[in-house]
Design a protein around this motif. Structure first.
Motif, PDB file in Angstrom:
ATOM      1  N   SER A  35     -74.718  58.734  12.109  1.00 55.74           N
ATOM      2  CA  SER A  35     -73.634  58.772  12.464  1.00 55.74           C
ATOM      3  C   SER A  35     -73.366  57.394  13.436  1.00 55.74           C
ATOM      4  CB  SER A  35     -73.348  60.084  13.710  1.00 55.74           C
ATOM      5  OG  SER A  35     -74.312  59.847  14.533  1.00 55.74           O
ATOM      6  N   CYS A  37     -74.753  54.650  12.344  1.00 47.68           N
ATOM      7  CA  CYS A  37     -74.306  53.422  11.279  1.00 47.68           C
ATOM      8  C   CYS A  37     -72.761  53.641  10.834  1.00 47.68           C
ATOM      9  CB  CYS A  37     -75.228  54.007  10.057  1.00 47.68           C
ATOM     10  SG  CYS A  37     -77.005  53.279  10.146  1.00 47.68           S
ATOM     11  N   ILE A  38     -72.265  54.716  10.687  1.00 47.45           N
ATOM     12  CA  ILE A  38     -70.919  55.097  10.263  1.00 47.45           C
ATOM     13  C   ILE A  38     -70.069  54.471  11.360  1.00 47.45           C
ATOM     14  CG2 ILE A  38     -69.083  56.885   9.741  1.00 47.45           C
ATOM     15  CD1 ILE A  38     -71.401  58.361   8.527  1.00 47.45           C
ATOM     16  N   GLY A  39     -70.481  54.855  12.671  1.00 53.25           N
ATOM     17  CA  GLY A  39     -69.394  54.286  13.767  1.00 53.25           C
ATOM     18  C   GLY A  39     -69.389  52.870  13.782  1.00 53.25           C
ATOM     19  N   PHE A  41     -70.258  50.907  11.257  1.00 50.18           N
ATOM     20  CA  PHE A  41     -69.644  50.078  10.153  1.00 50.18           C
ATOM     21  C   PHE A  41     -67.985  50.117  10.470  1.00 50.18           C
ATOM     22  CE2 PHE A  41     -67.881  50.059   6.113  1.00 50.18           C
ATOM     23  CZ  PHE A  41     -68.478  48.972   5.441  1.00 50.18           C
ATOM     24  N   SER A  42     -67.444  51.407  10.860  1.00 51.98           N
ATOM     25  CA  SER A  42     -66.029  51.158  11.114  1.00 51.98           C
ATOM     26  C   SER A  42     -65.721  50.230  12.263  1.00 51.98           C
ATOM     27  CB  SER A  42     -65.733  52.768  11.899  1.00 51.98           C
ATOM     28  OG  SER A  42     -66.037  53.839  11.013  1.00 51.98           O
ATOM     29  N   PHE A  43     -66.518  50.054  13.488  1.00 50.77           N
ATOM     30  CA  PHE A  43     -66.189  49.038  14.278  1.00 50.77           C
ATOM     31  C   PHE A  43     -66.517  47.674  13.830  1.00 50.77           C
ATOM     32  CE2 PHE A  43     -67.602  46.423  18.027  1.00 50.77           C
ATOM     33  CZ  PHE A  43     -66.253  46.693  18.754  1.00 50.77           C
ATOM     34  N   THR A  45     -65.608  46.749  10.748  1.00 47.35           N
ATOM     35  CA  THR A  45     -64.251  46.523   9.902  1.00 47.35           C
ATOM     36  C   THR A  45     -63.126  46.342  10.934  1.00 47.35           C
ATOM     37  OG1 THR A  45     -63.700  48.908   9.827  1.00 47.35           O
ATOM     38  CG2 THR A  45     -64.801  47.942   7.991  1.00 47.35           C
ATOM     39  N   ILE A  46     -62.949  47.083  12.319  1.00 47.30           N
ATOM     40  CA  ILE A  46     -62.052  46.570  13.074  1.00 47.30           C
ATOM     41  C   ILE A  46     -62.269  45.323  13.599  1.00 47.30           C
ATOM     42  CG2 ILE A  46     -61.303  47.595  15.168  1.00 47.30           C
ATOM     43  CD1 ILE A  46     -61.877  50.187  14.766  1.00 47.30           C
ATOM     44  N   GLN A  47     -63.417  44.865  13.862  1.00 52.39           N
ATOM     45  CA  GLN A  47     -63.653  43.507  14.418  1.00 52.39           C
ATOM     46  C   GLN A  47     -63.461  42.469  13.561  1.00 52.39           C
ATOM     47  OE1 GLN A  47     -64.387  43.144  17.620  1.00 52.39           O
ATOM     48  NE2 GLN A  47     -64.694  40.861  17.170  1.00 52.39           N
ATOM     49  N   ARG A  49     -61.138  42.503  11.236  1.00 47.17           N
ATOM     50  CA  ARG A  49     -59.590  42.547  11.208  1.00 47.17           C
ATOM     51  C   ARG A  49     -59.090  41.537  12.359  1.00 47.17           C
ATOM     52  NH1 ARG A  49     -54.988  46.163  12.630  1.00 47.17           N
ATOM     53  NH2 ARG A  49     -55.910  46.612  14.349  1.00 47.17           N
TER      54      ARG A  49
END
Length: 192
Positions: A35, A37-39, A41-43, A45-47, A49
């Motif tokens: 979890s 790792c998933i969080g 990775f999401s962060f 992608t936001i960074q 952008r």
């Protein structure tokens, strides 16, 4: 009559089997790391952008550099979590590298000329300690690359009888231990 009283008490604690409990806790820990790792990775992608938006004019060098270094820190943290999932250990080298990049990011963002001299001195001392850790790590025995001292001792204790264990003066005197040592050394030679 006492036997009938003893059985329910032992059955009552059967769920406390050490091996199954450890496996269950390790599975929960792996789920937590997954979890994370998933969080992360999401962060990332936001960074990423946000970093592309900071590349648009007017270009601010400190902001762009800070975003790039922060993204590299996130990538290294993600790699640290992946190594943990694969090998069930924390990589000292990756953790030290993340620390070094984090300190350098702070120095670059704040600017060397704008920071107080005590902060620069503390950063230099910290970087020196981290560099020493990276160098010393090379000379540490490769505990996780095929040589596991705990496995050696547990295998020796499983294979030897209690009489052989009591006769052995030193744990390395056993022929079983010698065969385990030879197996570990062959495995290490094959990896390098």
């Amino acid at each position: 009559m006492q036997k009938s009283l003893e059985k329910p008490s032992t059955n009552r604690y059967a769920w406390l089997n050490r091996n199954s409990l450890v496996r269950c806790l390790e599975a929960v820990q792996d789920l937590l790391v997954i979890s994370l790792c998933i969080g992360l990775f999401s962060f990332m992608t936001i960074q990423l952008r946000a970093m592309f938006y900071s590349l648009l004019p007017p270009l601010n060098f400190q902001v762009v550099t800070s975003d790039i270094l922060f993204l590299l820190i996130l990538v290294e943290l993600f790699r640290l979590l992946i190594i943990y999932l694969q090998e069930q250990r924390i990589s000292i080298g990756v953790a030290v590298e993340v620390s070094i990049v984090s300190v350098l990011r702070e120095v670059i963002v704040r600017g060397v000329l704008e920071a107080h001299w005590s902060q620069i001195l503390a950063s230099c001392a910290f970087l020196l300690v981290m560099a020493v850790l990276l160098v010393v790590r090379v000379w540490l025995p490769p505990t996780f690359s095929g040589i596991d001292p705990e496995r050696r001792l547990s295998m020796r204790n499983k294979l030897l009888t209690p009489d052989q264990l009591s006769e052995s003066i030193h744990p390395m005197d056993s022929p079983v231990t010698a065969s385990i040592l030879a197996e570990d050394n062959n495995r290490v030679r094959g990896e390098y």
